[in-house]
Each structure stands twice: as structure tokens, then as C-alpha cells.
Design a protein around this motif. Sequence first.
Motif, PDB file in Angstrom:
ATOM      1  N   LEU A  86     -64.495 -41.341  33.870  1.00  0.00           N
ATOM      2  CA  LEU A  86     -64.673 -41.713  32.463  1.00  0.00           C
ATOM      3  C   LEU A  86     -63.566 -41.188  31.563  1.00  0.00           C
ATOM      4  O   LEU A  86     -62.945 -41.962  30.817  1.00  0.00           O
ATOM      5  N   VAL A  87     -63.323 -39.890  31.589  1.00  0.00           N
ATOM      6  CA  VAL A  87     -62.317 -39.317  30.685  1.00  0.00           C
ATOM      7  C   VAL A  87     -60.923 -39.876  30.977  1.00  0.00           C
ATOM      8  O   VAL A  87     -60.235 -40.329  30.056  1.00  0.00           O
ATOM      9  N   PRO A  88     -60.470 -39.895  32.242  1.00  0.00           N
ATOM     10  CA  PRO A  88     -59.178 -40.541  32.496  1.00  0.00           C
ATOM     11  C   PRO A  88     -59.155 -42.002  32.049  1.00  0.00           C
ATOM     12  O   PRO A  88     -58.145 -42.484  31.523  1.00  0.00           O
ATOM     13  N   GLY A  89     -60.276 -42.721  32.260  1.00  0.00           N
ATOM     14  CA  GLY A  89     -60.341 -44.123  31.879  1.00  0.00           C
ATOM     15  C   GLY A  89     -60.162 -44.341  30.392  1.00  0.00           C
ATOM     16  O   GLY A  89     -59.598 -45.355  29.964  1.00  0.00           O
ATOM     17  N   LEU A  90     -60.635 -43.412  29.594  1.00  0.00           N
ATOM     18  CA  LEU A  90     -60.460 -43.523  28.139  1.00  0.00           C
ATOM     19  C   LEU A  90     -58.986 -43.453  27.759  1.00  0.00           C
ATOM     20  O   LEU A  90     -58.595 -43.920  26.686  1.00  0.00           O
ATOM     21  N   PHE A  91     -58.181 -42.867  28.640  1.00  0.00           N
ATOM     22  CA  PHE A  91     -56.741 -42.771  28.408  1.00  0.00           C
ATOM     23  C   PHE A  91     -55.966 -43.700  29.343  1.00  0.00           C
ATOM     24  O   PHE A  91     -54.795 -43.484  29.617  1.00  0.00           O
ATOM     25  N   ASN A  92     -56.660 -44.734  29.845  1.00  0.00           N
ATOM     26  CA  ASN A  92     -56.055 -45.815  30.636  1.00  0.00           C
ATOM     27  C   ASN A  92     -55.518 -45.355  31.982  1.00  0.00           C
ATOM     28  O   ASN A  92     -54.541 -45.916  32.491  1.00  0.00           O
ATOM     29  N   ILE A  93     -56.143 -44.350  32.544  1.00  0.00           N
ATOM     30  CA  ILE A  93     -55.813 -43.877  33.881  1.00  0.00           C
ATOM     31  C   ILE A  93     -57.016 -44.176  34.766  1.00  0.00           C
ATOM     32  O   ILE A  93     -58.073 -43.557  34.609  1.00  0.00           O
ATOM     33  N   ASN A  94     -56.877 -45.125  35.669  1.00  0.00           N
ATOM     34  CA  ASN A  94     -58.055 -45.560  36.419  1.00  0.00           C
ATOM     35  C   ASN A  94     -57.993 -45.286  37.920  1.00  0.00           C
ATOM     36  O   ASN A  94     -58.818 -45.782  38.684  1.00  0.00           O
ATOM     37  N   GLU A  95     -57.017 -44.490  38.368  1.00  0.00           N
ATOM     38  CA  GLU A  95     -56.924 -44.176  39.788  1.00  0.00           C
ATOM     39  C   GLU A  95     -58.198 -43.530  40.344  1.00  0.00           C
ATOM     40  O   GLU A  95     -58.576 -43.825  41.490  1.00  0.00           O
ATOM     41  N   PRO A  96     -58.891 -42.640  39.604  1.00  0.00           N
ATOM     42  CA  PRO A  96     -60.137 -42.090  40.157  1.00  0.00           C
ATOM     43  C   PRO A  96     -61.158 -43.167  40.513  1.00  0.00           C
ATOM     44  O   PRO A  96     -61.883 -43.034  41.498  1.00  0.00           O
ATOM     45  N   LEU A  97     -61.178 -44.240  39.730  1.00  0.00           N
ATOM     46  CA  LEU A  97     -62.135 -45.316  40.003  1.00  0.00           C
ATOM     47  C   LEU A  97     -61.661 -46.196  41.150  1.00  0.00           C
ATOM     48  O   LEU A  97     -62.418 -46.460  42.101  1.00  0.00           O
ATOM     49  N   ILE A  98     -60.400 -46.653  41.088  1.00  0.00           N
ATOM     50  CA  ILE A  98     -59.981 -47.648  42.072  1.00  0.00           C
ATOM     51  C   ILE A  98     -59.793 -47.048  43.461  1.00  0.00           C
ATOM     52  O   ILE A  98     -59.934 -47.752  44.460  1.00  0.00           O
ATOM     53  N   PHE A  99     -59.514 -45.737  43.536  1.00  0.00           N
ATOM     54  CA  PHE A  99     -59.420 -45.104  44.848  1.00  0.00           C
ATOM     55  C   PHE A  99     -60.699 -44.358  45.224  1.00  0.00           C
ATOM     56  O   PHE A  99     -60.916 -44.050  46.395  1.00  0.00           O
ATOM     57  N   GLY A 100     -61.530 -44.074  44.227  1.00  0.00           N
ATOM     58  CA  GLY A 100     -62.757 -43.320  44.493  1.00  0.00           C
ATOM     59  C   GLY A 100     -63.923 -44.170  44.928  1.00  0.00           C
ATOM     60  O   GLY A 100     -64.677 -43.800  45.833  1.00  0.00           O
ATOM     61  N   LEU A 101     -64.121 -45.345  44.335  1.00  0.00           N
ATOM     62  CA  LEU A 101     -65.264 -46.180  44.737  1.00  0.00           C
ATOM     63  C   LEU A 101     -65.197 -46.615  46.204  1.00  0.00           C
ATOM     64  O   LEU A 101     -66.244 -46.491  46.882  1.00  0.00           O
ATOM     65  N   PRO A 102     -64.200 -47.189  46.761  1.00  0.00           N
ATOM     66  CA  PRO A 102     -62.951 -47.595  46.130  1.00  0.00           C
ATOM     67  C   PRO A 102     -62.942 -49.079  45.782  1.00  0.00           C
ATOM     68  O   PRO A 102     -63.748 -49.855  46.286  1.00  0.00           O
ATOM     69  N   VAL A 103     -61.986 -49.463  44.926  1.00  0.00           N
ATOM     70  CA  VAL A 103     -61.700 -50.870  44.686  1.00  0.00           C
ATOM     71  C   VAL A 103     -60.646 -51.351  45.687  1.00  0.00           C
ATOM     72  O   VAL A 103     -60.690 -52.484  46.158  1.00  0.00           O
ATOM     73  N   VAL A 104     -59.718 -50.460  45.993  1.00  0.00           N
ATOM     74  CA  VAL A 104     -58.636 -50.790  46.936  1.00  0.00           C
ATOM     75  C   VAL A 104     -59.227 -51.185  48.289  1.00  0.00           C
ATOM     76  O   VAL A 104     -60.102 -50.495  48.823  1.00  0.00           O
ATOM     77  N   ALA A 105     -58.782 -52.321  48.813  1.00  0.00           N
ATOM     78  CA  ALA A 105     -59.212 -52.834  50.121  1.00  0.00           C
ATOM     79  C   ALA A 105     -60.714 -53.089  50.179  1.00  0.00           C
ATOM     80  O   ALA A 105     -61.305 -53.091  51.259  1.00  0.00           O
ATOM     81  N   ASN A 106     -61.323 -53.323  49.030  1.00  0.00           N
ATOM     82  CA  ASN A 106     -62.763 -53.579  48.963  1.00  0.00           C
ATOM     83  C   ASN A 106     -62.979 -55.048  48.602  1.00  0.00           C
ATOM     84  O   ASN A 106     -62.720 -55.455  47.462  1.00  0.00           O
ATOM     85  N   PRO A 107     -63.448 -55.877  49.534  1.00  0.00           N
ATOM     86  CA  PRO A 107     -63.577 -57.311  49.251  1.00  0.00           C
ATOM     87  C   PRO A 107     -64.631 -57.637  48.197  1.00  0.00           C
ATOM     88  O   PRO A 107     -64.586 -58.711  47.600  1.00  0.00           O
TER      89      PRO A 107
END
Length: 201
Positions: A86-107
Motif C-alpha cells: 500500500l505505502v509504496p503503491g501510493l508513491f507509484n512503486i508497485n514491485e511488492p505487488l507484482i512480484f509478491g502476489l505475484p502478477v509476473v508469470a501469472n495467467p
Amino acid sequence: VFLHLFGVAGVHGISVINAAMLPIWQEFLVANATAHEMGEPLKYVTAYPFYQWFIWIGGAGATLAPTLRCIRSKNAHVRKIGKVALVPGLFNINEPLIFGLPVVANPILGIPFVVAPLVCGTIAYYATYFGLVGKAFIEVPWVMPCFLGAVLSTQDKMALVLLLVNIAVSYAIWAPFISTYEHRLAMDAETEGETAGDEPN
């Protein structure tokens, strides 16, 4: 489209696309700033801040909205990632989300990562083209929270309305895919539990 497909593949799409497109978008921004200074109509809708504040909301993939959705998830992993992002996302940093869920390689989550920005971009383009929101002519640092960046770059309070509309739209696009992913995680956890139960002591 290519920017976000790169992102799903684990490549920083904005850096790749900016190598070709940033000079053009910056040229549009300079032209708009010059026109504003001379009291003339601003010509370009797609000056660089247009993408930053109305499409890449919270980062590529319009990921601020899904971060908010993740925070209220019943799945512990998804909820934890939402809180961390959340806090990084408010500053347009979304790596915690896209690598944490992850979004990367997730169909599953790769679909809204590509679709949500396209829909937000279409809404923003026509809202700006038809004069409902002012055109961007000031470059605001990309780490500025979007609620400030949108207004400061356009000097138009209606930019905040457009931003909120796009956050709501991106939330609606992302939500069912996150729900599907949560269901998948629950099924995987159940399967792992059954497999562990079948193992001999």
C-alpha cells in the motif's frame, strides 16, 4: 499493451517503452507548456504526465486499486501483500505487488494488468480530448502520490475526478480476477493439505 506484456513477463515495461516513446511524450509536454505560457490552447492530450497520472495509477497495470482490494482479502497471503504494497503503491512503486502476489508469470492476474490500463487510458483520453479535464503541461515527479500529481500536472481540479473514476474502473476490472486467484490459492492449499495427510508418518 507491450509495456504491460513486458511487465507480466517480469521486465520493467516502462523503462523499455520509454527508450522509444519518452522523447515523443516529452516533446508533447514542452509544446503544451509553451502554449500555456503564451496563452494559447494546449494541443497534445498524450503528454507524458497523462500516462503517469491517469493510466499508471500506483504503477504500471493501474495497481493502486488492486492493492486496495488485496487489503480486504480473506486470504492471508493476498491480504499481507496488499498491506505491504500500500505505502509504496501510493508513491507509484508497485514491485511488492507484482512480484509478491505475484502478477509476473501469472495467467490469471496478467489479464487485468494489461486490460485495466487500456480501459483507463481510453476513458482518460476522451475525457481530456473533449475538454472535461485539462491537458497536462507540467511534469510532476513520478513518486508524487497520484492524487496530487494529477491535479498539479494539469492545474485542473477535474483531474482528481477523472483519477477517481479510473481507480474505480480499475478496481472493478481487477476484483473478479483477484477473487479467482484467491479461489485458486485456496484450492492449492487444500490439495497440499490432502497430499500431506496421505504421506506416511
